[in-house]
Structures are given as structure tokens and as C-alpha cells.
Design an enzyme around this catalytic site. Sequence first.
Site, short mmCIF file in Angstrom:
data_model
loop_
_atom_site.label_atom_id
_atom_site.label_comp_id
_atom_site.label_asym_id
_atom_site.label_seq_id
_atom_site.Cartn_x
_atom_site.Cartn_y
_atom_site.Cartn_z
N GLY A 72 26.08 -58.06 -46.74
CA GLY A 72 25.26 -56.86 -46.76
C GLY A 72 25.17 -56.21 -45.38
O GLY A 72 25.20 -54.98 -45.26
N ASN A 153 13.12 -55.40 -49.40
CA ASN A 153 13.22 -56.85 -49.42
C ASN A 153 11.92 -57.57 -49.09
O ASN A 153 11.79 -58.76 -49.35
CB ASN A 153 14.34 -57.31 -48.47
CG ASN A 153 14.25 -56.65 -47.13
OD1 ASN A 153 14.28 -55.43 -47.02
ND2 ASN A 153 14.14 -57.44 -46.09
N GLN A 181 18.91 -55.95 -52.37
CA GLN A 181 17.79 -56.62 -53.02
C GLN A 181 17.64 -56.17 -54.49
O GLN A 181 17.09 -56.88 -55.32
CB GLN A 181 16.51 -56.29 -52.24
CG GLN A 181 15.44 -57.34 -52.28
CD GLN A 181 15.86 -58.71 -51.75
OE1 GLN A 181 15.72 -59.70 -52.43
NE2 GLN A 181 16.37 -58.76 -50.53
N SER A 201 25.22 -57.77 -51.81
CA SER A 201 25.64 -59.01 -51.17
C SER A 201 25.50 -60.19 -52.14
O SER A 201 24.50 -60.30 -52.85
CB SER A 201 24.76 -59.23 -49.94
OG SER A 201 25.03 -60.48 -49.36
N ALA A 202 26.51 -61.08 -52.16
CA ALA A 202 26.58 -62.12 -53.18
C ALA A 202 25.47 -63.17 -53.09
O ALA A 202 25.01 -63.67 -54.12
CB ALA A 202 27.94 -62.82 -53.10
N HIS A 203 25.04 -63.50 -51.87
CA HIS A 203 24.14 -64.65 -51.77
C HIS A 203 22.72 -64.34 -52.23
O HIS A 203 21.87 -65.23 -52.29
CB HIS A 203 24.15 -65.25 -50.36
CG HIS A 203 23.42 -64.47 -49.31
ND1 HIS A 203 22.16 -64.81 -48.90
CD2 HIS A 203 23.77 -63.38 -48.60
CE1 HIS A 203 21.77 -63.97 -47.95
NE2 HIS A 203 22.73 -63.08 -47.76
N THR A 239 41.91 -61.06 -42.92
CA THR A 239 42.40 -61.82 -44.07
C THR A 239 41.29 -61.93 -45.12
O THR A 239 40.15 -62.27 -44.78
CB THR A 239 42.84 -63.22 -43.62
OG1 THR A 239 43.85 -63.06 -42.62
CG2 THR A 239 43.38 -64.04 -44.77
N CYS A 326 15.86 -62.36 -41.17
CA CYS A 326 16.54 -61.93 -39.96
C CYS A 326 15.56 -61.62 -38.84
O CYS A 326 15.92 -61.60 -37.67
CB CYS A 326 17.36 -60.66 -40.25
SG CYS A 326 18.22 -60.79 -41.80
C1 LIG Z 1 19.69 -59.76 -47.27
C2 LIG Z 1 19.69 -58.30 -47.08
C3 LIG Z 1 20.67 -57.67 -46.29
C4 LIG Z 1 21.70 -58.44 -45.51
O1 LIG Z 1 22.70 -58.98 -46.32
P1 LIG Z 1 23.57 -60.20 -45.74
O2 LIG Z 1 24.60 -60.43 -46.79
O3 LIG Z 1 22.63 -61.35 -45.59
O4 LIG Z 1 24.16 -59.78 -44.45
C5 LIG Z 1 20.65 -56.29 -46.20
N1 LIG Z 1 19.73 -55.56 -46.85
C6 LIG Z 1 18.78 -56.13 -47.61
C7 LIG Z 1 17.80 -55.26 -48.30
C8 LIG Z 1 18.72 -57.51 -47.75
O5 LIG Z 1 17.77 -58.05 -48.51
#
Ligand SMILES: *Cc1c(COP(=O)(O)O)cnc(C)c1O
Length: 382
Positions: A72, A153, A181, A201-203, A239, A326
Site C-alpha cells: 500500500g 484506518n 482499509q 494491499s494484500a496483508h 523482478t 506506522c
Molecule cells: C496499511 C495501510 C497502508 C499501508 O499499506 P502497506 O501495504 O502496509 O504498505 C496504507 N493506507 C492505509 C489506509 C492502510 O491501512
Amino acid sequence: MEERIYFDHAATTPLDKRVFEKMTPYYIECFGNADSPHALGRKAMGAVDDARDTVARLINANKNEVYFTSGGTEADNWALIGGAYAKRKEGRNEIVVSAIEHHAVLSAAERLGKEGFAVRYLPVNAAGAVEAEEIEKAVNDKTAIVALMAANNETGVLQPIDVAEKVAHRNGALFFTDAVQYAPYMPIDVKKINADMLAFSAHKFYGPKGVGVLYIKNGVRIEKLIGGGEQERGLRGGTLNVAAIVGLATAYDIARREMEKNNEKITALSRLFMEKLDTVYGLNRNGVGENALPSVINLRFDGVENTSFLFNMDLQGVCLAAGSACASASVKPSHVLTAMGLTEKQAKESVRFSFGKNNTEAEIARGAELAIQTIEKLRKAD
Ligand SMILES: *Cc1c(COP(=O)(O)O)cnc(C)c1O
């Protein structure tokens, strides 16, 4: 490690075992570089192609509008900086971002500010949402790009991206939304949202860390951030992280298929949690309203410092956060909560609970009980 109660799903989620199983072949057996012309390379590229197809189909995009990134944060930086640079060529030198964006967007905005762009910040109301008229006031024919996240978030509050999209486009600006989010809980349809760029973002949906998507609408030109090979249509060198990309697509497919079921479960858990805390004196909810994610509850406990609360809860096995992971290493109060009008002291009395699909009613009951005891203990200690 002993059994932990995990209430920090807005920071990250555990990998779904089904996702892990799809990923593992791409680390050892099918390890080829997706850009290599031999059999192992073709096999890897085949997997990336399938992943791109899956993501495109699910978000109602074209395959060539899906770009894989390292997450993300990279997608946010790329969209904002790449979009602003491209529009600067038309003489546009202002950018508009909401005050409650993730630090990935805010830091990109600060960088653009140092490079000569005027940065306008959209304020939010006490409920945690940007108001339509503020968007109207901030955007003009000098605006290069408007960035408004789809869901916040720290509070889970949904933002008026429909308004931001219309106002941005009426003024000839690009519209970008950080849907990191939002993606785990709300179906994304890029045709409906009509963003020029959209990130996720996948996680955050039980996929691997370090992989994300930037959707870039066909016809929209933004500058590249990462030069190198000709990967990702020449716009993002490096890559390809094949296993992670396969993991992202698998996780997002599962998230979409099980979204309704998970949302129902998480909504019920959130409601149960609030009921359990009902008797707590001096409890306030930050960011309320119908238009919020089911997963996030941001609470303020009068007179209880969040650092002590989080430390005590952690000792008792409950994983929680004050806000964005973060930013949590810093002692600064949350920029989201202060933007909503909380004092610094109030922001430092606030805690984010974010629930997930694997949480149980027993965990909710136990977590609430520990929270109540901890609040009482810390208030007595004062
Ligand atoms: C977690 C998050 C990000 C960052 O994504 P990452 O994959 O962890 O770098 C950016 N924006 C929001 C709203 C998030 O919750």
C-alpha cells in the site's frame, strides 16, 4: 507463544492457510524469474497473468490497468507523486489531500510540498468524515490531484469518495483513493468509483505482507517512481514477487467470496464488544455513524493514557494499537483524532480495537473484561 488475543487487524492480518498453500510452490519449485523466456520463467509469468486476471475481474478493471507493487505504501506514493508530476506538465501546481490520510499519502504530499506544490488539506468533522463543501472549496483548475481515502484506518469511517471524484474530474484533476482499509470489507468496482488510481494491499485481507496493487485507469498517464527493467508495462521496475502476487490474488478472491459472511460475523462481534463495555464510565467512541467499516472501534477512556493501557493489555495477552502501526513508535498524538477536534490529551486516551474473521465471542468477552479491569486499575493508580 501463549494464546494471544489479536484485536489489531487494521495493522495487519494473519495469512490464510489456503493462501499460504497456493504461494509455496512459487518459492522453491516454480522459482523462475517471470521475465525469463524459458519454461520456468513462462510458468512464473503464467501465474502472474492469472493473478492479474483474477484481480482485474474482481475489481471490474481491465487486466492492463492492474499494477503490482510492494504494498500500500508504494502504491500511495506512486499514485500521488507520479500523478502530481504528470499533471505539473499541464501547469497544475496544487494538490489536495485529506488531513486523515495514511502517512504513506501524507509523506508523499509533504515531499511534493517541498518541491513547490501547494498542498491543501481537507479537514474532517467531529465524526471523522470529510465534508463535501470542503472538497468544493479546496479544488480548482490548478489542482493536479485529489487524494481521499475510501475508509480511514484509525476510525473505520467511510469517506465521500463519490463527491471527491466528481469535484476532481469537474476541475480536470486526477482522483486517487487509498482503498487499503476498505478492500477487506467493501467490494471494489473501479467503474463505479471512477477513480483514476486506486490502491490496496494484500496483508490487510489475510494475504502476504509486501505486495499491493495500484489500479491505473486506461488513458491516465502517471510518471514512474521505480525505474529498472520493463516490468509492469515499463512503469515499475523490479523482478516480480511471484509468490506474493499469487498470494494477493488468492487472498482477495477469498475475501470477496467470503465478504458478506465475514462482515456479518465481525459486525456482531463489534456490537458484542460495545455491549460488554457499556457499563464503563467515561467512555467515548471516536468516529461514529452508519458509514463505517464493521471492524474498527476507536474508543477514548477518560483519564487513561493509551500507552499505559496498551502496555498492560499486551502483558495480559491482548494485541491492540493506539492507531496506525506506522506511527505508533512515536509519542505523537494521532493526526486523525486531532483532525477530528480531539485535544492532544484526548487523542492520547484513545485506543483502536480492530476485529477480524478469526476472532471469537469468547475472545471478545475476555478482551472486554481485561479492558474494564485495566481501566479501573489505571484510574486507581492515578
Ligand atoms: C496499511 C495501510 C497502508 C499501508 O499499506 P502497506 O501495504 O502496509 O504498505 C496504507 N493506507 C492505509 C489506509 C492502510 O491501512
